[in-house]
Enzyme design. Structure first.
Site, short mmCIF file in Angstrom:
data_model
loop_
_atom_site.label_atom_id
_atom_site.label_comp_id
_atom_site.label_asym_id
_atom_site.label_seq_id
_atom_site.Cartn_x
_atom_site.Cartn_y
_atom_site.Cartn_z
N LYS A 117 28.69 38.11 44.94
CA LYS A 117 27.35 37.75 45.42
C LYS A 117 26.78 36.51 44.74
CE LYS A 117 26.23 42.06 44.38
NZ LYS A 117 27.43 42.88 44.50
N GLY A 206 31.36 57.25 36.83
CA GLY A 206 31.74 55.86 37.09
C GLY A 206 30.99 55.22 38.24
N ASP A 220 20.85 43.86 41.64
CA ASP A 220 21.91 43.91 42.65
C ASP A 220 21.31 43.97 44.06
OD1 ASP A 220 24.76 44.65 43.58
OD2 ASP A 220 23.59 46.38 44.24
N LYS A 224 21.44 41.06 47.19
CA LYS A 224 21.82 41.33 48.58
C LYS A 224 20.71 40.90 49.54
CE LYS A 224 24.99 44.95 47.18
NZ LYS A 224 25.11 46.33 46.72
N1 LIG Z 1 34.09 47.59 43.49
C1 LIG Z 1 33.26 47.69 44.55
O1 LIG Z 1 33.04 48.77 45.10
C2 LIG Z 1 32.59 46.46 45.09
C3 LIG Z 1 31.78 46.55 46.24
C4 LIG Z 1 31.18 45.38 46.77
C5 LIG Z 1 31.38 44.19 46.12
N2 LIG Z 1 32.13 44.12 44.98
C6 LIG Z 1 32.30 42.83 44.32
O2 LIG Z 1 33.68 42.51 44.29
C7 LIG Z 1 33.97 41.70 43.14
C8 LIG Z 1 35.13 42.32 42.38
O3 LIG Z 1 34.76 43.63 41.96
P1 LIG Z 1 35.81 44.57 41.19
O4 LIG Z 1 35.15 45.90 41.15
O5 LIG Z 1 37.15 44.42 41.78
O6 LIG Z 1 35.80 43.90 39.72
P2 LIG Z 1 36.85 44.10 38.51
O7 LIG Z 1 37.66 45.32 38.73
O8 LIG Z 1 36.05 43.95 37.27
O9 LIG Z 1 37.86 42.85 38.63
C9 LIG Z 1 37.49 41.55 38.34
C10 LIG Z 1 38.72 40.64 38.37
O10 LIG Z 1 38.26 39.28 38.26
C11 LIG Z 1 39.01 38.60 37.25
N3 LIG Z 1 38.18 37.55 36.65
C12 LIG Z 1 36.96 37.67 36.08
N4 LIG Z 1 36.50 36.47 35.68
C13 LIG Z 1 37.45 35.56 36.02
C14 LIG Z 1 37.56 34.16 35.87
N5 LIG Z 1 36.59 33.44 35.30
N6 LIG Z 1 38.69 33.56 36.34
C15 LIG Z 1 39.67 34.28 36.92
N7 LIG Z 1 39.62 35.62 37.09
C16 LIG Z 1 38.52 36.25 36.64
C17 LIG Z 1 39.37 39.69 36.28
O11 LIG Z 1 40.49 39.25 35.52
P3 LIG Z 1 40.65 39.66 33.95
O12 LIG Z 1 41.07 41.08 33.98
O13 LIG Z 1 41.68 38.72 33.46
O14 LIG Z 1 39.30 39.44 33.33
C18 LIG Z 1 39.70 40.84 37.23
O15 LIG Z 1 41.01 40.70 37.73
C19 LIG Z 1 32.66 41.60 42.36
O16 LIG Z 1 31.99 40.42 42.68
C20 LIG Z 1 31.87 42.81 42.87
O17 LIG Z 1 30.47 42.63 42.77
C21 LIG Z 1 32.75 45.22 44.47
#
Ligand SMILES: NC(=O)c1ccc[n+]([C@@H]2O[C@H](COP(=O)([O-])OP(=O)(O)OC[C@H]3O[C@@H](n4cnc5c(N)ncnc54)[C@H](OP(=O)(O)O)[C@@H]3O)[C@@H](O)[C@H]2O)c1
Ligand SMILES: *[C@@H]1O[C@H](CO)[C@@H](O)[C@H](O)[C@H]1NC(C)=O
Length: 363
Positions: A117, A206, A220, A224
């Site tokens: 976002k 979680g 958040d 949105k």
């Molecule tokens: N999970 C949900 O239900 C959900 C729903 C709607 C939207 N979203 C959005 O989707 C996105 C991802 O969510 P997630 O839950 O998958 O997060 P996550 O599990 O924390 O994964 C984040 C990933 O991004 C990488 N990363 C972070 N900073 C970086 C950088 N500067 N350069 C390169 N890679 C980087 C991390 O790598 P490292 O491990 O190396 O740090 C990790 O692989 C977020 O923006 C979140 O708001 C998630």
């Protein structure tokens, strides 16, 4: 459908966490011939890049990425992708630094798809840079999964606007975490759990961020709302500072604002249970429940995230379960009865599907 005439779309993915990993496995599981070719994967410490397409499967991508000795260099990626015939950059991080790079990709003709976002809900400057860069490079950016995860919210709004409907008001429960907390805490019947214990359980399951204050502060939801407001032409410049211009009620008690440990925060939250109980009692006396909602009132020019009361017969009171999102569109055409979209608003499988549906629009 007509046979494919275009080259496959080259896909570069940054972020392989919950959403990223699920997206990779959804992409690699498409029936062949796939409209996509995965050319790059990166985390903050690892990267792999192969312009002709990575030789990976759902079983091997992670070990391939982990064993790579190449250093990630996101600043060089726009140039590397721009020489490919058709390319898209997918940002599955929550990083502001990554979001700040979107104009570089778009200027070079590389599309951007993301559930992050940060770029679309931040400063007007970055948002304007994205609009301008997309025009310059004739590349598109897509943001379906930034609101309601996989629920078709952004596209629905876009279709309404493009087809000439007039949006009057959008109102909804946009945070899965806030949804769960108030579905549990605020029911029609007395004798439910204390606010602090609902938050504690949500954290244990979680459903919250490690620090629940990051959910309870309403930011958040404000982000949105900024994305939805900016997708409505008359509100495109109404929020100069993005989400911080949204009028937002924080549920973090002032006295806990500087508690930096999530565990300390939930340990002290019971001190404020009587305040939340009082709000809940007032609502019950009016035959209502509490819900933390976002409102974009186009007619009044109001964009706000707030705790509101809804009659126990209202869909926000009767039809939500778990961490569902619900979004109501009141428009000239959908009047007096609104269009309602409801379902899981978080989770890797549905969020990755939202990203995939954007990718399919480009394929
Ligand atoms: N999970 C949900 O239900 C959900 C729903 C709607 C939207 N979203 C959005 O989707 C996105 C991802 O969510 P997630 O839950 O998958 O997060 P996550 O599990 O924390 O994964 C984040 C990933 O991004 C990488 N990363 C972070 N900073 C970086 C950088 N500067 N350069 C390169 N890679 C980087 C991390 O790598 P490292 O491990 O190396 O740090 C990790 O692989 C977020 O923006 C979140 O708001 C998630
Ligand atoms: C989201 O993406 C759509 C294209 O699908 C675009 O029309 C809209 O302006 C975007 N909104 C924001 C806030 O980026």
């Amino acid at each position: 459908m007509s046979p494919r005439s275009q080259a496959p779309l080259s896909v570069a993915i940054v972020g392989t966490g919950l959403v990223g990993a699920e997206l990779i496995s959804q992409l690699l599981s498409l029936p062949s011939p796939s409209p996509f070719k995965l050319v790059s994967l990166s985390t903050s410490t690892k990267t792999v890049f192969a312009p002709e397409g990575l030789k990976i499967t759902p079983q091997t991508w992670l070990s391939t990425l982990k064993s790579s000795s190449e250093q990630p260099d996101l600043l060089a990626l726009p140039d590397k992708l721009s020489v490919l015939e058709r390319a898209v950059f997918v940002d599955n991080t929550a990083s502001q630094d990554v979001a700040n790079l979107y104009p570089e990709f778009l200027k070079k003709g590389v599309h951007v798809v993301t559930p992050n976002k940060k770029a679309f809900s931040g400063s007007q400057k970055l948002y304007d840079d994205i609009l301008k860069a997309s025009k310059e490079g004739s590349a598109r950016w897509l943001n379906e999964s930034t609101v309601g995860a996989g629920l078709p919210v952004v596209q629905t709004l876009k279709d309404m606007v493009a087809s000439g409907d007039k949006i009057k008001k959008i109102e909804g429960v946009f945070s899965g975490t806030m949804s769960y907390i108030f579905n549990e805490f605020s029911t029609a019947n007395p004798g439910g759990p204390a606010f602090s214990s609902v938050v504690r359980i949500a954290r244990e399951k979680g459903y919250t961020e490690p620090h629940p204050g990051d959910d309870l502060n309403g930011a958040d939801v404000a982000r949105k709302l900024a994305i939805l407001a900016r997708s409505i032409p008359s509100l495109q410049s109404a929020l100069p500072e993005g989400y911080t211009s949204v009028s937002t009620r924080s549920l973090v008690p002032d006295a806990l604002a500087s508690v930096s440990s999530g565990t300390d925060f939930v340990d002290r939250l019971p001190e404020f249970d009587t305040e939340f109980e009082k709000l809940q009692r007032q609502a019950r006396e009016e035959g209502a429940v509490l819900r933390f909602v976002g409102v974009v009132d186009v007619e009044k020019g109001v964009v706000k995230a707030d705790l509101e009361k809804y009659p126990t017969s209202h869909p926000f009171a009767t039809s939500l379960g778990g961490s569902d999102n619900i979004i109501m569109f009141h428009t000239e055409r959908y009047s007096p009865r609104p269009l309602i979209i409801q379902g899981a608003g978080a989770g890797a499988a549905v969020t990755a599907m939202g990203v995939m549906s954007d990718l399919l629009k480009l394929a």
